[in-house]
Write a protein that holds these residues in place. Structure first.
Motif, PDB file in Angstrom:
ATOM      1  N   GLY A  13     -18.817  -2.993  -1.923  1.00 25.65           N
ATOM      2  CA  GLY A  13     -19.998  -3.718  -2.381  1.00 25.65           C
ATOM      3  C   GLY A  13     -20.875  -4.159  -1.226  1.00 25.65           C
ATOM      4  N   LEU A  14     -20.260  -4.732  -0.183  1.00 29.55           N
ATOM      5  CA  LEU A  14     -21.034  -5.137   0.991  1.00 29.55           C
ATOM      6  C   LEU A  14     -21.675  -3.944   1.684  1.00 29.55           C
ATOM      7  N   HIS A  15     -20.933  -2.844   1.751  1.00 30.74           N
ATOM      8  CA  HIS A  15     -21.492  -1.645   2.388  1.00 30.74           C
ATOM      9  C   HIS A  15     -22.748  -1.176   1.652  1.00 30.74           C
ATOM     10  N   PHE A  16     -22.671  -1.094   0.331  1.00 26.69           N
ATOM     11  CA  PHE A  16     -23.827  -0.617  -0.426  1.00 26.69           C
ATOM     12  C   PHE A  16     -24.969  -1.624  -0.422  1.00 26.69           C
ATOM     13  N   LEU A  17     -24.664  -2.920  -0.414  1.00 28.90           N
ATOM     14  CA  LEU A  17     -25.723  -3.931  -0.289  1.00 28.90           C
ATOM     15  C   LEU A  17     -26.402  -3.843   1.071  1.00 28.90           C
ATOM     16  N   LEU A  18     -25.609  -3.775   2.122  1.00 28.96           N
ATOM     17  CA  LEU A  18     -26.181  -3.731   3.470  1.00 28.96           C
ATOM     18  C   LEU A  18     -26.924  -2.431   3.734  1.00 28.96           C
ATOM     19  N   SER A  19     -26.480  -1.336   3.113  1.00 25.72           N
ATOM     20  CA  SER A  19     -27.210  -0.082   3.311  1.00 25.72           C
ATOM     21  C   SER A  19     -28.570  -0.120   2.621  1.00 25.72           C
ATOM     22  N   GLN A  20     -28.719  -0.970   1.600  1.00 29.73           N
ATOM     23  CA  GLN A  20     -30.029  -1.153   0.970  1.00 29.73           C
ATOM     24  C   GLN A  20     -30.918  -2.091   1.784  1.00 29.73           C
ATOM     25  N   LEU A  21     -30.299  -3.118   2.386  1.00 24.22           N
ATOM     26  CA  LEU A  21     -31.070  -4.151   3.087  1.00 24.22           C
ATOM     27  C   LEU A  21     -31.424  -3.797   4.522  1.00 24.22           C
ATOM     28  N   LEU A  22     -30.484  -3.163   5.226  1.00 27.71           N
ATOM     29  CA  LEU A  22     -30.673  -2.900   6.649  1.00 27.71           C
ATOM     30  C   LEU A  22     -30.833  -1.407   6.908  1.00 27.71           C
ATOM     31  N   PRO A  23     -31.961  -1.005   7.436  1.00 28.49           N
ATOM     32  CA  PRO A  23     -32.141   0.423   7.714  1.00 28.49           C
ATOM     33  C   PRO A  23     -31.202   0.953   8.803  1.00 28.49           C
ATOM     34  N   ILE A  24     -30.686   0.060   9.652  1.00 29.15           N
ATOM     35  CA  ILE A  24     -29.804   0.523  10.727  1.00 29.15           C
ATOM     36  C   ILE A  24     -28.349   0.628  10.292  1.00 29.15           C
ATOM     37  N   TRP A  25     -28.038   0.161   9.075  1.00 31.13           N
ATOM     38  CA  TRP A  25     -26.656   0.218   8.600  1.00 31.13           C
ATOM     39  C   TRP A  25     -26.258   1.681   8.405  1.00 31.13           C
ATOM     40  N   PRO A  26     -25.094   2.089   8.917  1.00 31.63           N
ATOM     41  CA  PRO A  26     -24.695   3.503   8.794  1.00 31.63           C
ATOM     42  C   PRO A  26     -24.429   3.890   7.339  1.00 31.63           C
ATOM     43  N   LYS A  27     -25.071   4.963   6.917  1.00 29.98           N
ATOM     44  CA  LYS A  27     -24.902   5.465   5.552  1.00 29.98           C
ATOM     45  C   LYS A  27     -23.997   6.693   5.592  1.00 29.98           C
ATOM     46  N   HIS A  28     -22.866   6.543   6.227  1.00 27.36           N
ATOM     47  CA  HIS A  28     -21.938   7.648   6.455  1.00 27.36           C
ATOM     48  C   HIS A  28     -20.670   7.399   5.659  1.00 27.36           C
ATOM     49  N   ILE A  29     -20.093   8.456   5.117  1.00 30.26           N
ATOM     50  CA  ILE A  29     -18.876   8.313   4.319  1.00 30.26           C
ATOM     51  C   ILE A  29     -17.706   7.808   5.156  1.00 30.26           C
TER      52      ILE A  29
END
Length: 161
Positions: free
Chosen positions: A69-85
């Motif tokens: 949940g935190l990963h998906f929230l942060l990937s929406q909020l922060l463009p620098i958050w890694p969107k990697h599996i």
């Protein structure tokens, strides 16, 4: 008996905040109105139940739900958050590790998922190294998932406690 209400209490408070935020139309709560916020709520409830009531079997699913949940929230909020599996495998590794600290089982799985996560996250940095091996053993490399299958079958059928 009070300890068994932790899960229900956290879920009810979390869902109340979730739905109240939707009804009040507050801008800063808008980002928390998606399904990742529900994962965070239920993950926190499971972790609260695990640690407060000492029901440690809830640590793994609680950590996975909270982490995803935190990963998906942060990937929406922060463009620098890694969107990697690989981040998801890192969260699973953390869940196994936290669970292993209390239940004394799952540490090896934690290490395996951590190695897999590191490999997935940083494999682009080792591309020159892999290119050297690709020319000589490329036909063998295609079957590395077979090692995962064999190891899993070993754990399921051969290894007995």
């Amino acid at each position: 008996m009070k300890k068994h209400g932790i899960f229900s209490g956290i879920v009810l408070v979390g869902l109340g905040i979730y739905f109240l935020g939707g009804q009040l139309q507050l801008a800063f709560l808008k980002v928390f109105q998606g399904w990742p916020a529900l994962l965070v709520i239920f993950g926190m409830a499971l972790l609260g139940q695990a640690y407060y009531a000492r029901e440690y079997q809830h640590i793994f699913p609680g950590t996975v739900l909270l982490g995803f949940g935190l990963h998906f929230l942060l990937s929406q909020l922060l463009p620098i958050w890694p969107k990697h599996i690989g981040v998801l495998f890192l969260i699973i590794s953390l869940a196994f590790f936290l669970s292993a600290r209390k239940t004394k089982t799952g540490f090896v799985q934690s290490l395996l998922f951590f190695i897999l996560a590191c490999f997935m996250l940083f494999s682009d940095r080792f591309s020159d190294f892999f290119l050297l091996f690709q020319t000589s053993i490329s036909s063998i490399w295609r079957f590395w998932p077979l090692l995962l299958i064999l190891f899993g079958l070993y754990i399921l059928f051969v290894k007995k406690k």
